[in-house]
Design a protein around this motif. Structure first.
Motif, mmCIF file in Angstrom:
data_model
loop_
_atom_site.group_PDB
_atom_site.id
_atom_site.type_symbol
_atom_site.label_atom_id
_atom_site.label_comp_id
_atom_site.label_asym_id
_atom_site.label_seq_id
_atom_site.Cartn_x
_atom_site.Cartn_y
_atom_site.Cartn_z
ATOM 1 N N ARG A 155 58.532 -4.365 16.902
ATOM 2 C CA ARG A 155 58.508 -2.974 16.436
ATOM 3 C C ARG A 155 57.383 -2.149 17.042
ATOM 4 N NH1 ARG A 155 61.736 -6.293 15.641
ATOM 5 N NH2 ARG A 155 60.478 -7.510 14.239
ATOM 6 N N LYS A 156 56.653 -2.682 18.002
ATOM 7 C CA LYS A 156 55.609 -1.894 18.673
ATOM 8 C C LYS A 156 56.211 -0.899 19.664
ATOM 9 C CE LYS A 156 52.180 -5.575 18.243
ATOM 10 N NZ LYS A 156 51.326 -6.562 18.973
ATOM 11 N N ASN A 157 57.524 -1.015 19.909
ATOM 12 C CA ASN A 157 58.182 -0.085 20.836
ATOM 13 C C ASN A 157 58.092 1.366 20.370
ATOM 14 O OD1 ASN A 157 60.133 -1.413 18.889
ATOM 15 N ND2 ASN A 157 61.394 0.333 19.519
ATOM 16 N N TRP A 158 57.945 1.574 19.061
ATOM 17 C CA TRP A 158 57.907 2.947 18.547
ATOM 18 C C TRP A 158 56.633 3.676 18.960
ATOM 19 C CZ3 TRP A 158 62.399 4.546 17.035
ATOM 20 C CH2 TRP A 158 63.310 3.642 16.495
ATOM 21 N N CYS A 176 69.038 -5.733 17.202
ATOM 22 C CA CYS A 176 67.874 -5.510 18.084
ATOM 23 C C CYS A 176 68.310 -5.735 19.523
ATOM 24 C CB CYS A 176 66.737 -6.459 17.713
ATOM 25 S SG CYS A 176 65.256 -6.249 18.728
ATOM 26 N N GLY A 214 58.944 -5.690 9.686
ATOM 27 C CA GLY A 214 59.352 -4.341 10.080
ATOM 28 C C GLY A 214 60.847 -4.168 10.243
ATOM 29 N N ARG A 215 61.623 -5.203 9.948
ATOM 30 C CA ARG A 215 63.080 -5.105 10.101
ATOM 31 C C ARG A 215 63.764 -4.466 8.894
ATOM 32 N NH1 ARG A 215 61.451 -10.179 11.908
ATOM 33 N NH2 ARG A 215 61.874 -10.658 14.113
ATOM 34 N N THR A 258 64.451 -1.605 6.784
ATOM 35 C CA THR A 258 64.319 -0.151 6.832
ATOM 36 C C THR A 258 65.444 0.492 6.008
ATOM 37 O OG1 THR A 258 65.769 0.174 8.750
ATOM 38 C CG2 THR A 258 63.429 -0.331 9.205
ATOM 39 N N TYR A 313 66.022 -0.638 13.280
ATOM 40 C CA TYR A 313 64.618 -0.838 12.940
ATOM 41 C C TYR A 313 63.765 -0.853 14.200
ATOM 42 C CZ TYR A 313 66.088 -5.789 13.575
ATOM 43 O OH TYR A 313 66.636 -6.977 14.010
#
Length: 355
Positions: free
Chosen positions: A148-151, A222, A274-275, A277, A355
């Protein structure tokens, strides 16, 4: 090599090596926290019977949680299986070198030519073996957009020349291990297309081991891998080892309608890394609906779909019970129709990046 008593499981090569592994891979990250040694050994035995001879672990396992007290415990459980009579020749074994920031090992030191020999020796000792089939770097020293660091991913901060020099040095150290016979193949994890290409170029420069595989997260929920990494995999023969193909259990449907089964991953990690949401449960419903209408088990559909992808080498699944393991093993017998694949594409367009 054992072929399995239950079925003939498809086999695929690790990159450009001569090593072939089963298209499904048994993950081990719960052995030592959610599962004890006996349960882990039972999973190994059942997977081998079913033709799944590829086992993935890491020096930092188990997880849920990762702690100083449990670091290396999963490797030790696998080593106990060998000590108790398990045949090393029956298993293709992959493990990983932890990197920068993992304070519980080597004080959080980055992966380097200095850390590689001692880290391999530690894994060999715990695993009770004298060689590792696939040795992987768990994440890049420079950071990663995974988990989730892609955001908010920012690739700045590293000197490209220093990155390349570190790669050259690491490949030199890995080649020495290949020459010693302690590792057979080299893989990456949580990497990008740029990073993968740099490692490939470094192998050309140095003559060190070529990247054979990439272990990144991939599932119906994902699909970051579908663009640049997909192209890199196909054209450069770097197959994906997909982790979390069931999205930490979300795709089984067990967390729908606010359910949190006792002992489940969500009961230990409330947001599933973080999945969890506002969008994810509607996406899961879409895939559960496809499975239901076509008479498919949702777990098996999710795993079988991963195996259809053109860049896939092997799909890593985990289980915390024998019942879960049996369901996952059944994915080897599932062939998805064109209609199912088309409906999955429609669902993906309706629920991209939940997510």
């Amino acid at each position: 090599m054992r072929t399995g008593k239950d079925r003939a499981v498809e086999r695929r090569k690790l990159g450009r090596t001569d090593i072939e592994v089963s298209a499904l891979c048994l993950g081990s990250m719960t052995w030592g926290t959610q599962n004890n040694a006996e349960e882990g050994h039972a999973q190994i035995e059942r997977a081998l019977e079913a033709g799944i001879d590829f086992v993935d672990t890491a020096e930092m396992y188990p997880v849920n949680p990762v702690s100083a007290e449990t670091i290396g415990r999963t490797e030790r459980i696998i080593g106990l299986w060998f000590e108790r009579g398990g045949a090393r020749k029956d298993m293709f074994l992959a493990t990983k070198h932890s990197g920068e920031g993992m304070q519980y090992v080597r004080g959080g030191a980055p992966i380097s030519s200095e850390t590689i020999p001692e880290t391999i020796e530690g894994s060999l000792r715990r695993l009770q073996t004298d060689y590792i089939d696939l040795y992987q770097f768990h994440w890049p020293n420079r950071g990663s957009y995974m988990f989730r660091k892609n955001w908010s991913y920012d690739p700045t901060g590293s000197d490209p020349a220093e990155v390349r020099q570190n790669m050259d040095d690491c490949l030199g150290a890995l080649q020495r291990e290949v020459d010693r016979g302690t590792i057979r193949a080299f893989g990456l994890s949580n990497e990008s297309a740029w990073g993968t290409c740099q490692w490939l170029a470094a192998a050309e420069r140095t003559g060190g081991p070529r990247v054979a595989t990439m272990q990144n997260e991939y599932s119906l929920l994902c699909r970051l891998y579908d663009t640049d990494m997909s192209e890199t995999s196909v054209y450069e023969d770097v197959g994906l080892l997909a982790f979390s193909p069931l999205a930490a259990g979300l795709l089984t449907g067990k967390y729908q309608n606010e359910a949190v089964p006792e002992g489940s991953r969500m009961s230990l990690n409330s947001d599933l890394g973080g999945r969890k949401t506002d969008r994810v449960f509607a996406a899961v419903d879409a895939y559960l609906d496809i499975a239901s209408r076509h008479g498919l088990d949702p777990t098996q559909m999710a795993l079988a779909w991963c195996m259809t992808r053109p860049f896939m080498c092997s799909v890593i699944f985990g289980a915390t019970s024998v019942d879960q393991l049996e369901v996952a093993l059944g994915a080897a017998d599932v062939t998805l129709s064109d209609e199912v694949l088309d409906e999955i594409d429609v669902a993906h367009r309706a629920h991209p990046m939940p997510y």
